[in-house]
Scaffold this active site. Sequence first.
Site, PDB file in Angstrom:
ATOM      1  N   THR A  25      10.009 -11.522  -0.513  1.00  0.00           N
ATOM      2  CA  THR A  25       9.425 -12.721  -1.120  1.00  0.00           C
ATOM      3  C   THR A  25       9.894 -12.882  -2.561  1.00  0.00           C
ATOM      4  O   THR A  25      10.244 -13.990  -2.997  1.00  0.00           O
ATOM      5  CB  THR A  25       7.886 -12.631  -1.064  1.00  0.00           C
ATOM      6  N   HIS A  84      16.447 -10.362   7.898  1.00  0.00           N
ATOM      7  CA  HIS A  84      16.163  -8.925   7.929  1.00  0.00           C
ATOM      8  C   HIS A  84      17.218  -8.186   8.752  1.00  0.00           C
ATOM      9  O   HIS A  84      17.139  -6.968   8.912  1.00  0.00           O
ATOM     10  CB  HIS A  84      14.788  -8.660   8.558  1.00  0.00           C
ATOM     11  N   ARG A 108      14.488  -0.394  -1.408  1.00  0.00           N
ATOM     12  CA  ARG A 108      13.310   0.130  -2.102  1.00  0.00           C
ATOM     13  C   ARG A 108      13.095   1.581  -1.675  1.00  0.00           C
ATOM     14  O   ARG A 108      13.516   1.988  -0.577  1.00  0.00           O
ATOM     15  CB  ARG A 108      12.097  -0.735  -1.716  1.00  0.00           C
ATOM     16  N   TYR A 174      14.936  -2.310  -5.816  1.00  0.00           N
ATOM     17  CA  TYR A 174      13.653  -2.881  -6.214  1.00  0.00           C
ATOM     18  C   TYR A 174      13.183  -2.299  -7.546  1.00  0.00           C
ATOM     19  O   TYR A 174      12.720  -3.018  -8.436  1.00  0.00           O
ATOM     20  CB  TYR A 174      12.627  -2.580  -5.108  1.00  0.00           C
ATOM     21  N   ARG A 242       0.488  -8.030  -1.906  1.00  0.00           N
ATOM     22  CA  ARG A 242      -0.496  -6.949  -1.959  1.00  0.00           C
ATOM     23  C   ARG A 242      -0.556  -6.382  -3.378  1.00  0.00           C
ATOM     24  O   ARG A 242      -1.448  -6.683  -4.145  1.00  0.00           O
ATOM     25  CB  ARG A 242      -0.157  -5.851  -0.940  1.00  0.00           C
ATOM     26  N   GLY A 244       2.883  -5.036  -5.080  1.00  0.00           N
ATOM     27  CA  GLY A 244       4.207  -5.183  -5.680  1.00  0.00           C
ATOM     28  C   GLY A 244       4.530  -4.097  -6.693  1.00  0.00           C
ATOM     29  O   GLY A 244       5.344  -4.302  -7.589  1.00  0.00           O
TER      30      GLY A 244
END
Length: 277
Positions: A25, A84, A108, A174, A242, A244
């Site tokens: 996102t 994805h 991540r 990330y 949620r 992040g």
Amino acid sequence: MLVNDHFNPRPTDIIVATSPKCGTTWLRALVFSIYNRSSFDFSDHPLSKNNPQELVPFLDGCIQVDGSTSFIDGFPSPRLLSTHLPYSLFPQRMTDDASGCRFVYICRDPKDVLISKWHFANKLRPKDLPPITLDEAFDSFCEGVSHYGPYWDHVLVYWKASLESPKKVLFLKYEDVKKEPGDCVRKVAEFLGVPFSPEEQNDKIVEDIVKLCSFENMSEQDVNKNETRNSKRPISNADFFRKGEVGDWVNHLSPQMAETLDQITEQKLQGTGFSFR
């Protein structure tokens, strides 16, 4: 299979690629705002009224079972799309250097990915079923049972592609984006061929984009507080937000679990030249 058989890429296509729960996102929002920064006023931006998935549509879900690509065929170029899918599953007409289309990928720390996936799966779990336990989620993740394939394989195929074709695949972490978001925004802009001008730098456009796309700002937008779900749209906008945070795994995984995951990661990455650190 549908992408291979029916999708007609354009040289100007930009694909935002992630394994689930790795910052999809956020990356959608960043790429959209970077590429379209001269088209919208930051005080009345599309991201204040739309979830990023509406502005960067999900390629994997856009192609209908009958092979229809009409939803995305009508988009003007350049098309910003999200996926994805592992890089290895795309047709050669998309991955060839000569094809022109570009991929922006983010990965991540596997421990944070596991925890985020576990929370996300339980949000969507039917209420008549018991929640998935952390032990169950942990065992499956370690065994490579994961959406779109084993997580480490997903990361490595994009990592290798970014080394072989750096003008085609931009590889981000990330944790790096969280640490230095402005540097990431500049890097993405350069990669997409729309670098920031000295005037834009002076006007603090980079900082505006970082603030606009921040977790704090995005999660506070009314559109992203929407919890509506139905059969056609089983995931609500609110489900995508949620915490992040980096390192939230320490609040959930036992030291033994963390050590096991680190050992698997070390084994999977051995000899690749890649590290999540």
